[in-house]
Design a protein around this motif. Structure first.
Motif, PDB file in Angstrom:
ATOM      1  N   TYR A  91       0.826  -1.218   0.000  1.00 43.46           N
ATOM      2  CA  TYR A  91       0.000   0.000   0.000  1.00 43.46           C
ATOM      3  C   TYR A  91       0.856   1.263   0.000  1.00 43.46           C
ATOM      4  O   TYR A  91       0.545   2.240  -0.673  1.00 43.46           O
ATOM      5  N   GLY A 125     -18.936   4.634   8.169  1.00 45.81           N
ATOM      6  CA  GLY A 125     -18.002   3.649   7.614  1.00 45.81           C
ATOM      7  C   GLY A 125     -18.618   2.871   6.464  1.00 45.81           C
ATOM      8  O   GLY A 125     -18.407   1.665   6.314  1.00 45.81           O
ATOM      9  N   ASP A 159     -10.602  -2.949  -3.611  1.00 45.87           N
ATOM     10  CA  ASP A 159     -11.279  -3.758  -4.632  1.00 45.87           C
ATOM     11  C   ASP A 159     -12.660  -4.203  -4.163  1.00 45.87           C
ATOM     12  O   ASP A 159     -13.603  -4.293  -4.952  1.00 45.87           O
ATOM     13  N   SER A 160     -12.803  -4.445  -2.856  1.00 45.05           N
ATOM     14  CA  SER A 160     -14.133  -4.788  -2.344  1.00 45.05           C
ATOM     15  C   SER A 160     -15.039  -3.559  -2.394  1.00 45.05           C
ATOM     16  O   SER A 160     -16.165  -3.624  -2.903  1.00 45.05           O
ATOM     17  N   ALA A 161     -14.560  -2.444  -1.913  1.00 47.19           N
ATOM     18  CA  ALA A 161     -15.357  -1.203  -1.901  1.00 47.19           C
ATOM     19  C   ALA A 161     -15.845  -0.853  -3.310  1.00 47.19           C
ATOM     20  O   ALA A 161     -16.996  -0.461  -3.504  1.00 47.19           O
ATOM     21  N   ASN A 196      -7.997  -1.074   4.616  1.00 46.81           N
ATOM     22  CA  ASN A 196      -6.594  -0.654   4.548  1.00 46.81           C
ATOM     23  C   ASN A 196      -6.392   0.436   3.499  1.00 46.81           C
ATOM     24  O   ASN A 196      -5.643   1.385   3.709  1.00 46.81           O
ATOM     25  N   THR A 197      -7.041   0.262   2.358  1.00 43.44           N
ATOM     26  CA  THR A 197      -6.885   1.248   1.280  1.00 43.44           C
ATOM     27  C   THR A 197      -7.220   2.647   1.795  1.00 43.44           C
ATOM     28  O   THR A 197      -6.488   3.601   1.551  1.00 43.44           O
ATOM     29  N   GLY A 249      -9.102  -8.968  -2.213  1.00 45.30           N
ATOM     30  CA  GLY A 249      -9.975  -9.304  -1.098  1.00 45.30           C
ATOM     31  C   GLY A 249     -10.359  -8.160  -0.193  1.00 45.30           C
ATOM     32  O   GLY A 249      -9.981  -7.010  -0.375  1.00 45.30           O
TER      33      GLY A 249
HETATM   34  C1  LIG Z   1     -22.054  -1.305   3.339  1.00 40.29           C
HETATM   35  C2  LIG Z   1     -20.934  -1.991   4.032  1.00 40.29           C
HETATM   36  N1  LIG Z   1     -20.844  -3.358   3.992  1.00 40.29           N
HETATM   37  C3  LIG Z   1     -19.803  -3.992   4.601  1.00 40.29           C
HETATM   38  C4  LIG Z   1     -18.865  -3.288   5.296  1.00 40.29           C
HETATM   39  C5  LIG Z   1     -17.712  -4.018   5.991  1.00 40.29           C
HETATM   40  N2  LIG Z   1     -16.443  -3.643   5.340  1.00 40.29           N
HETATM   41  C6  LIG Z   1     -15.586  -2.772   5.899  1.00 40.29           C
HETATM   42  S1  LIG Z   1     -14.284  -2.449   4.934  1.00 40.29           S
HETATM   43  C7  LIG Z   1     -14.836  -3.503   3.729  1.00 40.29           C
HETATM   44  C8  LIG Z   1     -14.084  -3.688   2.447  1.00 40.29           C
HETATM   45  C9  LIG Z   1     -12.591  -3.666   2.625  1.00 40.29           C
HETATM   46  O1  LIG Z   1     -11.947  -4.211   1.512  1.00 40.29           O
HETATM   47  P1  LIG Z   1     -11.376  -3.328   0.358  1.00 40.29           P
HETATM   48  O2  LIG Z   1     -12.337  -2.304  -0.041  1.00 40.29           O
HETATM   49  O3  LIG Z   1     -10.900  -4.228  -0.707  1.00 40.29           O
HETATM   50  O4  LIG Z   1     -10.161  -2.590   1.074  1.00 40.29           O
HETATM   51  P2  LIG Z   1      -8.788  -3.262   1.604  1.00 40.29           P
HETATM   52  O5  LIG Z   1      -8.823  -3.238   3.100  1.00 40.29           O
HETATM   53  O6  LIG Z   1      -8.724  -4.659   1.067  1.00 40.29           O
HETATM   54  O7  LIG Z   1      -7.702  -2.400   1.084  1.00 40.29           O
HETATM   55  C10 LIG Z   1     -16.038  -4.085   4.102  1.00 40.29           C
HETATM   56  C11 LIG Z   1     -16.787  -5.047   3.259  1.00 40.29           C
HETATM   57  C12 LIG Z   1     -19.027  -1.870   5.345  1.00 40.29           C
HETATM   58  N3  LIG Z   1     -18.179  -1.079   5.992  1.00 40.29           N
HETATM   59  N4  LIG Z   1     -20.049  -1.252   4.694  1.00 40.29           N
END
Ligand SMILES: Cc1ncc(C[n+]2csc(CCOP(=O)(O)OP(=O)(O)O)c2C)c(N)n1
Ligand SMILES: [Mg+2]
Length: 555
Positions: A354, A401, A432-434, A377-378, A461
């Motif tokens: 990161y 959040g 990538d999840s967001a 983390n992102t 992830g």
């Molecule tokens: C609407 C909603 N659903 C689920 C969550 C739980 N949650 C917190 S952070 C996150 C995603 C984190 O993954 P990513 O966006 O890939 O960031 P990374 O930490 O991998 O860099 C999720 C699903 C949330 N905050 N808001």
């Protein structure tokens, strides 16, 4: 509907206008400039009528993103954005944005077109001025106006309609004079003072007065995530890089529109001294004294109160000594934290981490850009590495959040930028999840040709992922439907192709050189949206923290 309200019986031949047009005109009269929505019966007519009057209608792919975008317009402009939805499922999706707006204290009006009315009166149209007033006065928040289908289609006599005049901006309230005096004396007697600047200060446009206070009194300050930029992050008095230490050892903390919620660890030990004196400045009386008993409470508009405080220090000048032990302690910690980040950023091994990614992004980031960010983390690491220099130029997952807000926020920021200062860029930094929550808004971005730069920081992830080889091992022996780890997303997903599918530019990058090059290209091309899919080490994490972000403060 009561006939007397809409149709003057003696004047049936006069020009007729549809309910939809009346709604659109009422919005225009209230200085509503942007409507985001998804059309359907009976709101399509309202969207068309709004467009005809020069209100920008932005058709989104999901009401959730539409409601997030409308709330961001409210925060950025001080006038509520509107989210237009069909009732039932559309409203249910928009509830996400209403809850998020309320948590962030941002104005928002959601308009739902419902089925034919039964017994309601024509009072519904009168609801607009009220909704605008309620959304922006006091603590801003979300409002809902329901419009029955037959109100939309009804034809009414133009002469019978009275539009309410535009709702004025909220009156400016000031804090009690004696409380301001007391606050100034508490600050003067502080041994280890700290100012905390929240997004309430950003919303109140308090940047000039807070900056003067910081500089005149030589006080250290710390922004909350969306308070970043009220005073620039690169200001000599910004102690973000020693955040935990500053909070933990300050003896007097002045809160400018920042709430003592989870983001500030509730104001409680072990993250704070048990006897720390809080001076709480807030527009909302109900917020005062939440979690801790403040030494002084200043109820009022953040900008007006900052000015009141400044006047105290004009009357009897005072400066916090720059050579104090406190400053020395903060500077030492900032230095060591900055060195640790730098070391991580300079790692040349692949895949990138990161810190390396954000180091290169920060290098090329235009100083005046809007920064939108979400992810775990992102977002957390990005917040520490990416600098904000202007107020109201950072939008993120916020108090709730919420994941999924980023693309709606980016669209709102790009529209506001386009109207206010063309050429200004929007950089949207997504985990990538967001990204997945509202990913189809790529089509919206391309349809309106908004030159947003989306960076997907891809670790395969949620919080962390797995590399492609490990994933292959998993699926070789087992059914991925049942055994794929909950945090795992499909490795090496080509999110950039979502952008190219709609005509934008897409980049898949794996090295610092590729990242630098693609950033340079996207920043030079101001005509097209783009997405850079940045592959990072799936197990990459934050550097060691003194406290975890979500440390339970009341243990
Ligand atoms: C609407 C909603 N659903 C689920 C969550 C739980 N949650 C917190 S952070 C996150 C995603 C984190 O993954 P990513 O966006 O890939 O960031 P990374 O930490 O991998 O860099 C999720 C699903 C949330 N905050 N808001
Ligand atoms: Mg991720």
């Amino acid at each position: 509907m009561p006939e007397s309200h809409f149709v003057a019986p003696s004047d049936r031949s006069a020009e007729q206008v549809s309910g939809a047009k009346v709604v659109a005109q009422a919005l225009k009269a209230q200085d509503v400039r942007y409507v985001f929505g998804v059309v359907g019966i009976p709101v399509t007519e309202i969207a068309l009528a709004a467009q005809e009057l020069g209100i920008r209608y932005i058709g989104m792919r999901n009401e959730q993103a539409a409601s997030y975008a409308a709330s961001a317009v409210g925060y950025l402009t001080g006038r509520p954005g509107v989210c237009l939805v069909v009732s039932g499922p559309g409203l249910i999706h928009a509830l996400a944005g209403m809850a998020n707006a309320n948590m962030n204290c941002w104005p928002l009006i959601v308009i739902g077109g419902s089925s034919e009315r039964n017994q309601e009166t024509m009072g519904a149209f009168q609801e607009f001025p009220q909704a605008v007033r309620i959304s922006i006065y006091g603590r801003p928040g979300a409002c809902y106006v329901d419009i029955p289908a037959d109100f939309v289609t009804v034809q009414v006599n133009v002469n019978s309609i009275k539009y309410k005049e535009c709702c004025m901006p909220p009156p400016v309230t000031m804090a009690e004079a004696s409380a301001v005096c007391l606050a100034a004396s508490v600050i003067r007697s502080a041994k280890q003072p700290l100012l905390v600047i929240g997004k309430g200060a950003a919303y109140a446009h308090a940047e000039e007065n807070i900056r003067k206070l910081v500089e005149q009194c030589k006080l250290p300050f710390l922004p909350t995530p969306m308070g970043k930029g009220v005073v620039p992050d690169n200001h000599a008095n910004c102690v973000s890089a020693a955040r935990s230490r500053a909070l933990q050892f300050a003896d007097v903390i002045v809160l400018f529109g920042a709430r003592l919620n989870w983001i500030l660890h509730f104001g409680l030990p072990p993250r704070y001294q048990p006897d720390v004196k809080f001076i709480q400045i807030d527009i909302c009386a109900e917020e005062l004294g939440n979690n801790v008993k403040p030494a002084v409470t200043l109820l009022g508009d953040i900008n007006a109160v900052a000015k009141q405080l400044l006047e105290q220090f004009d009357k009897i000048p005072w400066q916090y000594p720059p050579e104090s032990k406190w400053w020395k302690r903060l500077r030492e910690k900032m230095k060591s934290n900055e060195a640790a980040s730098k070391e991580l950023a300079s790692k040349i091994s692949l895949p990138m981490n990161y810190y390396t990614v954000f180091y290169h992004v920060q290098e090329q980031l235009p100083k005046d850009c809007f920064l939108v960010s979400e992810g775990a983390n992102t977002m957390d690491i990005g917040r520490t590495m990416l600098q904000n220099y202007l107020p109201r130029h950072r939008l993120d997952a916020g108090t709730f959040g919420t994941m999924g807000v980023g693309l709606g926020f980016a669209i709102a920021a790009a529209l506001v930028a386009k109207d206010r200062s063309p050429g200004q860029r929007v950089i949207c930094v997504e985990g990538d999840s967001a990204f997945g929550f509202s990913g189809m808004e790529m089509e919206t971005i391309c349809r309106y040709n908004l030159p947003i730069i989306v960076l997907v920081v891809n670790n395969n992830g949620v919080y962390q992922g797995f590399d492609a080889d490990t994933w292959k091992e998993i699926v070789k022996f087992q059914d991925p439907v049942t055994v794929a780890p909950p945090m795992c997303l499909l490795p090496n997903s080509h999110y950039e192709q979502v952008m190219t599918a709609f005509g934008g530019k897409g980049y898949f990058v794996q090295t610092p050189e590729e990242l630098q090059k693609s950033l340079k290209q996207t920043l030079e091309d101001t005509t097209k949206p783009s997405l850079i899919n940045i592959m990072i080490e799936p197990q990459s994490t934050r550097k060691a923290q003194d406290f975890h972000w979500l440390t339970r403060s009341n243990m």
